[in-house]
Design a protein around this motif. Structure first.
Motif, short mmCIF file in Angstrom:
data_model
loop_
_atom_site.label_atom_id
_atom_site.label_comp_id
_atom_site.label_asym_id
_atom_site.label_seq_id
_atom_site.Cartn_x
_atom_site.Cartn_y
_atom_site.Cartn_z
N SER A 31 46.14 47.70 44.29
CA SER A 31 45.88 46.64 45.25
C SER A 31 44.45 46.12 45.16
CB SER A 31 46.15 47.13 46.68
OG SER A 31 45.23 48.14 47.03
N SER A 32 43.71 46.59 44.18
CA SER A 32 42.29 46.24 44.07
C SER A 32 41.99 45.48 42.79
CB SER A 32 41.45 47.51 44.11
OG SER A 32 40.08 47.23 43.91
N TYR A 33 41.17 44.43 42.95
CA TYR A 33 40.60 43.82 41.75
C TYR A 33 39.64 44.85 41.16
CZ TYR A 33 42.13 38.93 42.23
OH TYR A 33 42.87 37.77 42.27
N SER A 52 42.43 40.92 37.82
CA SER A 52 43.21 40.80 39.05
C SER A 52 44.12 42.00 39.23
CB SER A 52 44.04 39.52 39.02
OG SER A 52 44.97 39.56 37.93
N ARG A 53 44.75 42.08 40.39
CA ARG A 53 45.55 43.25 40.75
C ARG A 53 46.68 43.52 39.75
NH1 ARG A 53 44.89 40.28 45.53
NH2 ARG A 53 43.49 41.26 47.03
N THR A 54 47.32 42.46 39.28
CA THR A 54 48.43 42.64 38.35
C THR A 54 47.98 42.59 36.90
OG1 THR A 54 48.90 40.28 38.27
CG2 THR A 54 50.02 41.58 39.98
N GLY A 55 46.73 42.23 36.68
CA GLY A 55 46.24 42.08 35.31
C GLY A 55 46.48 40.71 34.72
N ILE A 70 39.00 43.17 29.15
CA ILE A 70 39.34 44.08 30.23
C ILE A 70 40.85 44.12 30.39
CG2 ILE A 70 39.11 42.29 32.00
CD1 ILE A 70 38.04 44.50 33.90
N SER A 71 41.37 45.29 30.68
CA SER A 71 42.81 45.45 30.89
C SER A 71 43.06 46.58 31.88
CB SER A 71 43.53 45.72 29.56
OG SER A 71 43.02 46.90 28.96
N ASN A 101 34.75 41.38 44.06
CA ASN A 101 34.86 40.13 44.81
C ASN A 101 34.09 39.03 44.11
OD1 ASN A 101 36.30 40.66 47.47
ND2 ASN A 101 34.82 42.33 47.42
N PRO A 102 34.64 37.83 44.06
CA PRO A 102 33.91 36.73 43.45
C PRO A 102 32.77 36.27 44.37
CG PRO A 102 35.96 35.94 44.36
CD PRO A 102 35.97 37.43 44.51
#
Length: 124
Positions: A31-33, A52-55, A70-71, A101-102
């Protein structure tokens, strides 16, 4: 405070590749970036990459695009940072971070949301 464990750092020659891993037992991983930060001696910690959470989305510091990837695998609670064509200026301690966070055109992570870091040293 999130418990993250980085591994894969080491000493390499310029032009070599290296892949860093980040694992956690936290159930909130998916659930985390996630992201990576790095800090060179005498410099501030800087953003490297985020995912992102799902990649499905990835974000990079501009001048690292094309060399770093990154993966993540949520089933394994693991994130990676693949680094190619390493340069001496990539020498730093690399930190895995959660809750990225952006902020403006960059990204950051709250205090306590990164691991102990792993040293990457690139020799010319």
């Amino acid at each position: 405070q999130v418990e993250l464990v980085e591994s894969g750092g080491g000493s390499v020659q310029a032009g070599d590749p290296l892949t860093l891993s980040c694992t956690t037992s936290e159930v909130t991983f998916s659930s985390s970036y996630m992201g990576w930060l790095r800090q060179s001696p005498g410099k501030q910690r800087e953003f490297v990459a985020a995912i992102s959470r799902t990649g499905g989305q990835t974000f990079y510091r501009d001048y690292l695009k094309g060399r770093f990837t990154i993966s993540r695998d949520n089933a394994k609670n693991t994130a990676w940072l693949q680094m190619n064509s390493l340069k001496p200026e990539d020498t730093a301690v690399y930190y895995c971070a959660a809750e990225m966070n952006p902020i403006g055109s960059s990204w950051s992570a709250p205090l306590g949301s990164w691991g102990q870091g792993t040293q990457v040293t690139v020799s010319s």
